[in-house]
Structures are given as structure tokens and as C-alpha cells.
Design a protein around this motif. Structure first.
Motif, PDB file in Angstrom:
ATOM      1  N   GLY A 185      -0.608   3.426  -6.042  1.00 46.52           N
ATOM      2  CA  GLY A 185      -1.098   2.174  -6.607  1.00 46.52           C
ATOM      3  C   GLY A 185       0.034   1.254  -7.031  1.00 46.52           C
ATOM      4  N   ALA A 186       1.021   1.820  -7.730  1.00 48.80           N
ATOM      5  CA  ALA A 186       2.171   1.015  -8.144  1.00 48.80           C
ATOM      6  C   ALA A 186       2.972   0.543  -6.938  1.00 48.80           C
ATOM      7  CB  ALA A 186       3.055   1.826  -9.093  1.00 48.80           C
ATOM      8  N   ALA A 187       3.122   1.421  -5.939  1.00 50.30           N
ATOM      9  CA  ALA A 187       3.859   1.048  -4.734  1.00 50.30           C
ATOM     10  C   ALA A 187       3.154  -0.072  -3.989  1.00 50.30           C
ATOM     11  CB  ALA A 187       4.028   2.264  -3.827  1.00 50.30           C
ATOM     12  N   ALA A 188       1.836   0.002  -3.915  1.00 50.36           N
ATOM     13  CA  ALA A 188       1.064  -1.042  -3.228  1.00 50.36           C
ATOM     14  C   ALA A 188       1.205  -2.389  -3.928  1.00 50.36           C
ATOM     15  CB  ALA A 188      -0.403  -0.637  -3.147  1.00 50.36           C
ATOM     16  N   ALA A 189       1.313  -2.371  -5.253  1.00 48.46           N
ATOM     17  CA  ALA A 189       1.419  -3.619  -6.006  1.00 48.46           C
ATOM     18  C   ALA A 189       2.749  -4.324  -5.760  1.00 48.46           C
ATOM     19  CB  ALA A 189       1.240  -3.336  -7.499  1.00 48.46           C
ATOM     20  N   VAL A 190       3.816  -3.556  -5.551  1.00 52.07           N
ATOM     21  CA  VAL A 190       5.135  -4.185  -5.374  1.00 52.07           C
ATOM     22  C   VAL A 190       5.478  -4.435  -3.910  1.00 52.07           C
ATOM     23  CG1 VAL A 190       5.993  -3.142  -7.512  1.00 52.07           C
ATOM     24  CG2 VAL A 190       6.394  -1.968  -5.334  1.00 52.07           C
ATOM     25  N   LEU A 191       4.744  -3.817  -2.995  1.00 52.92           N
ATOM     26  CA  LEU A 191       5.109  -3.898  -1.581  1.00 52.92           C
ATOM     27  C   LEU A 191       5.108  -5.328  -1.023  1.00 52.92           C
ATOM     28  CD1 LEU A 191       5.924  -2.384   0.972  1.00 52.92           C
ATOM     29  CD2 LEU A 191       3.492  -2.035   1.459  1.00 52.92           C
ATOM     30  N   PRO A 192       4.092  -6.173  -1.282  1.00 48.95           N
ATOM     31  CA  PRO A 192       4.109  -7.516  -0.691  1.00 48.95           C
ATOM     32  C   PRO A 192       5.340  -8.341  -1.068  1.00 48.95           C
ATOM     33  CG  PRO A 192       1.920  -6.992  -1.499  1.00 48.95           C
ATOM     34  CD  PRO A 192       2.831  -5.918  -2.002  1.00 48.95           C
ATOM     35  N   GLY A 193       5.681  -8.358  -2.356  1.00 53.65           N
ATOM     36  CA  GLY A 193       6.856  -9.103  -2.788  1.00 53.65           C
ATOM     37  C   GLY A 193       8.142  -8.526  -2.251  1.00 53.65           C
ATOM     38  N   ASP A 194       8.187  -7.194  -2.134  1.00 52.08           N
ATOM     39  CA  ASP A 194       9.367  -6.522  -1.594  1.00 52.08           C
ATOM     40  C   ASP A 194       9.560  -6.871  -0.117  1.00 52.08           C
ATOM     41  OD1 ASP A 194      11.527  -4.872  -1.283  1.00 52.08           O
ATOM     42  OD2 ASP A 194      10.541  -3.053  -1.949  1.00 52.08           O
TER      43      ASP A 194
END
Length: 250
Positions: A185-194
Motif C-alpha cells: 500500500g505504501a509502495a503504491a502510494a509513492v510509485l506514481p511520483g517516483d
């Protein structure tokens, strides 16, 4: 499946909210929260602490020891992000930092290495019952944290690795599924900006996400699984410098 993986949405929500709050009220100057990525583009660092806190809180709801290990890994990563940047230290890999330690220099990378390892061993001792299992669990948590940081050499690789490696854990029963969901969940939240090269999770986010993924592996496996994963992450650590150089060349 919904009940076992219920930490995904809360971890994503807390991480996203944390990024928004930090972006609006960044402690200190905005320049402190900006870095140059591999391509020379300016990216923000809010995703690192936001993901560390988000995954730590959700992991703690599954098992307090896992949450503590994730928070400690994120804190050690944050120390290296800040102290390493301020000192201009560009050394990477275990051998470089251990070599400096032999020469009497305590680098931020060495502090991170021993800090995460100690926290992982404590968490492993609390997650497992038998002495050998406790030790293997600590190796898996620390090794997975360092592995995710190792692959964080291009946009989206660390978060993508957590999503890919965490997905099989959702099929398990018990706390392993919840911890996998929290990491994902945390990874999915940061993936687009990354991926868009607007944000960077840094050592703070990479180590926290990796520790959560390692805790999920520990919670979902018995001794044979722990041994297999421990051997794998130790092998990656031993050849870390070589793997990192290969990944940066792609």
C-alpha cells in the motif's frame, strides 16, 4: 482476501496524506527537501518519511515488533539521507563503509547498517520462538531492507520491487498477508511520483518498505522458508557492490 489484505488501503492513505502534509508544511526550507536524481532533475523527498510512517503504523497494527523494526529502519535510512548528504559522502556498499570503520571513521552508512541489523534481530526475536528461527528472521528483515535500498537506483524500481515481491504474500493467511499489504500500500502510494521523477523515496523509504516486506516474509514462513530467504538476501548483500553497479548501468 479482503480481510487478510486490509492494510493496503490504510497504508496507501496514510502515506498519501503524509506526503500532502509535508509538502504544505515542510520543516525548514524547501531546499532541505530537494535532491538531484541520477538524471540531474530536482525531486522532492517527502515520499520517504511519509511512506516510512505509513507502513510502520499499519505494520504495527499487524504486529508491534514488525512496526518497530520498520520505523527503526526508516529512521536509520533518514539519518543516512541527511548526514550522508551533508557530509558529501558518496560511498556505497558494505565494503566501503566497513573499510572506513576499520580506519576509525564512522560513516552514516555504517550507522545505518548496524542500526537496521540490530532492530531486525530484536524484531526477529519477538516474531519467532526458537533461537535459530529468531536469528534467521533478523537476517531476513535486515537483508530485505538493504535489498530494496540496493535496487533503488532508478525511478520506481524500489517501489515496483516491493509491489512485485509482496504480491505472493497476499495469498497467505495470518499476519504475513497483512504485512505484505502494508508494504504494498505504501509502495503504491509513492510509485506514481517516483516514476514521474517528481519524488524520491531515498534510503528512508526504501529501508522502511524493505523491512516491512522482510517482516512479511518472516511472518509467513517457517524455518525452511526463512533459511531460503536468508541465504538469498545474504548472497545479495555479499555481491551488493557488483549488483548495484550493474543496476546503475541499465
Amino acid at each position: 482476501m479482503r480481510g487478510r489484505a486490509g492494510a493496503f488501503a490504510p497504508a496507501a492513505a496514510v502515506t498519501g496524506a503524509g506526503i500532502a502534509v509535508l509538502r504544505r508544511n515542510a520543516p525548514g526550507s524547501r531546499a532541505r527537501w530537494e535532491r538531484q536524481n541520477y538524471a540531474g532533475r530536482t525531486v522532492e523527498l517527502y515520499a520517504g518519511p511519509a511512506s516510512a510512517v505509513g507502513v510502520a503504523l499499519c505494520a504495527a497494527r499487524v504486529h508491534p515488533a514488525a512496526g518497530a523494526a520498520v520505523l527503526a529502519a526508516g529512521a536509520c535510512g533518514a539519518y543516512d539521507d541527511v548526514a550522508g548528504y551533508l557530509s558529501g559522502d558518496t560511498r556505497r556498499g558494505f565494503r566501503a563503509h566497513l573499510g572506513a570503520l576499520r580506519d576509525g571513521e564512522v560513516t552514516s552508512g555504517a550507522v545505518k547498517l548496524f542500526g537496521i541489523s540490530a532492530a531486525a534481530l530484536v524484531a526477529g526475536a519477538l516474531l519467532k520462538e526458537r533461537p535459530l528461527d529468531k536469528f534467521l528472521a533478523g537476517c531476513v528483515i535486515a537483508g530485505t531492507a538493504h535489498f530494496v535500498n540496493l535496487v533503488d537506483v532508478r525511478p520506481g524500481r524500489a517501489a515496483g520491487a516491493v509491489l512485485a515481491l509482496g504480491a505472493p504474500g497476499l495469498l497467505r493467511k495470518g499476519p504475513g498477508a497483512g504485512l505484505s499489504a502494508a508494504a504494498m500500500g505504501a509502495a503504491a502510494a509513492v510509485l506514481p511520483g517516483d516514476l514521474a521523477e517528481r519524488a524520491m523515496i531515498g534510503d528512508t523509504g526504501a529501508h522502511a518498505l524493505g523491512a516491512a516486506l522482510g517482516a512479511a516474509v518472516v511472518a509467513g514462513n517457517r524455518r525452511s522458508g526463512l533459511l531460503a530467504h536468508a541465504v538469498a538476501v545474504v548472497a545479495v548483500a555479499v555481491y551488493g557492490d557488483r549488483v548495484s553497479a550493474w543496476a546503475r548501468s541499465l
